[in-house]
Write a protein that holds these residues in place. Structure first.
Motif, PDB file in Angstrom:
ATOM      1  N   LYS A 138       0.834  -1.214   0.000  1.00 11.74           N
ATOM      2  CA  LYS A 138       0.000   0.000   0.000  1.00 11.74           C
ATOM      3  C   LYS A 138       0.868   1.262   0.000  1.00 11.74           C
ATOM      4  CE  LYS A 138      -3.575   2.389   2.577  1.00 11.74           C
ATOM      5  NZ  LYS A 138      -4.452   2.386   3.732  1.00 11.74           N
ATOM      6  N   TRP A 139       1.947   1.222   0.775  1.00 11.60           N
ATOM      7  CA  TRP A 139       2.774   2.414   0.911  1.00 11.60           C
ATOM      8  C   TRP A 139       4.006   2.380   0.002  1.00 11.60           C
ATOM      9  CZ3 TRP A 139       0.027   6.104   2.746  1.00 11.60           C
ATOM     10  CH2 TRP A 139      -0.974   5.813   3.675  1.00 11.60           C
ATOM     11  N   GLY A 140       3.991   1.467  -0.970  1.00 10.18           N
ATOM     12  CA  GLY A 140       5.042   1.460  -2.001  1.00 10.18           C
ATOM     13  C   GLY A 140       6.416   1.087  -1.472  1.00 10.18           C
ATOM     14  N   LEU A 141       6.479   0.292  -0.401  1.00 15.58           N
ATOM     15  CA  LEU A 141       7.784  -0.062   0.174  1.00 15.58           C
ATOM     16  C   LEU A 141       8.040  -1.570   0.172  1.00 15.58           C
ATOM     17  CD1 LEU A 141       7.789   2.460   3.160  1.00 15.58           C
ATOM     18  CD2 LEU A 141       9.285   2.526   1.172  1.00 15.58           C
ATOM     19  N   PHE A 142       7.272  -2.279  -0.639  1.00 14.21           N
ATOM     20  CA  PHE A 142       7.412  -3.739  -0.656  1.00 14.21           C
ATOM     21  C   PHE A 142       8.820  -4.144  -1.093  1.00 14.21           C
ATOM     22  CE2 PHE A 142       6.758  -8.065  -2.295  1.00 14.21           C
ATOM     23  CZ  PHE A 142       6.187  -8.642  -1.178  1.00 14.21           C
TER      24      PHE A 142
END
Ligand SMILES: Nc1ncnc2c1ncn2[C@@H]1O[C@H](COP(=O)(O)OP(=O)(O)OP(=O)(O)O)[C@@H](O)[C@H]1O
Length: 256
Positions: A138-142
């Motif tokens: 969701k927060w683009g940090l995968f």
């Protein structure tokens, strides 16, 4: 006590010995409000946050959260009840990965881990892994999932720290200079994240970058010499002569 205010700060002061660092601060914050806190170095901004989180006890005055008097409540109870902060400096477990740091927070939030810094039997709870992965995506940090914290840049670490704060699903999130020391792209990431936070999350943000904080806040509070110099809608505060005066020459002029 009115409960449409999530936070009520009533005539609070803090002294260290004979030094009066904060004097007679009163403020009421509505649920979902975004409050920007500015003021010159040493104005008392971080001390103010310490009083809200319970890291310090006020010398005088009272603080209410959701109608409950929390003035003497210890910091861990306030955190459990939804008052969550991020620090000016990183507060992560540096030898662990991003995922492991996130799992620790989720484990604690859900009451699985009695000892907060141990990932106890975590593999028994696949739902926690799913939740962690959802948040990272969701927060683009995968893409940082398996990175060890100590190998990340300072700015990347701060991004993760804010993510951990959000993962706790707080009712009030206190951010102390979230973009300090960051590159432009890291700053852009944080600003974007802040704008995407749920609107019912109450945010209080100390920030030296005036463009960021004036853009984000519904209301500004200017601390000066331990007191509230000005308070109100960003445009009103931006135009306030007293506020402009304290910023003139600081390199942070308020540009209307
Ligand atoms: N534990 C303490 N004992 C004595 N003085 C303290 C203590 N904590 C803070 N102070 C003093 O209180 C004043 C306010 O500090 P504080 O960190 O709250 O300011 P600030 O507005 O957050 O500043 P900055 O923008 O530089 O972070 C400073 O003069 C500081 O030295």
């Amino acid at each position: 006590m009115r409960t449409d205010h999530i936070l009520t700060i009533s005539r609070v002061g803090k002294s260290f010995g004979g030094l009066h660092i904060l004097k007679d601060i009163s403020l009421e914050v509505k649920k979902g409000e975004r409050i920007g806190i500015i003021g010159p170095n040493g104005a008392g901004k971080t001390t103010f946050f310490n009083l809200l989180t319970g890291d310090l006890e006020p010398s005088v005055g009272e603080i209410y959260h959701d109608g409950h008097n929390i003035t003497k409540q210890p910091n861990y109870k306030r955190a459990r009840n939804g008052i969550v902060r991020t620090f000016q400096k990183n507060n992560l477990l540096n030898e662990l990965t991003v995922l492991e740091n996130l799992l620790l927070v989720l484990q604690r939030k859900q009451g699985f881990g009695k000892v907060w810094y141990q990932l106890r039997n975590i593999k028994k709870y696949p739902r926690l892994y799913e939740e962690a992965d959802e948040l990272l995506k969701k927060w683009g940090l995968f893409y940082q999932r398996n990175a060890v914290i100590k190998n990340l840049s300072y700015g990347e670490q701060r991004q993760i720290e804010i993510l951990l704060g959000v993962a706790m699903e707080p009712s009030i999130l206190l951010l102390d200079e979230p973009t300090a020391g960051m590159s432009q792209s890291e700053t852009d990431y944080i600003v974007n994240l802040l704008y995407k936070l749920p609107r019912d999350l109450t945010l209080m943000i100390i920030e030296h970058d005036l463009d960021i904080v004036f853009g984000l806040a519904d209301r500004m509070v200017v601390l000066y010499d331990g007191g509230v110099l000005a308070e109100g809608e960003p445009e009103k505060v931006r135009a306030d002569e007293r506020v402009n005066k304290i910023y003139i020459g600081s390199g942070d002029e308020l540009v209307c």
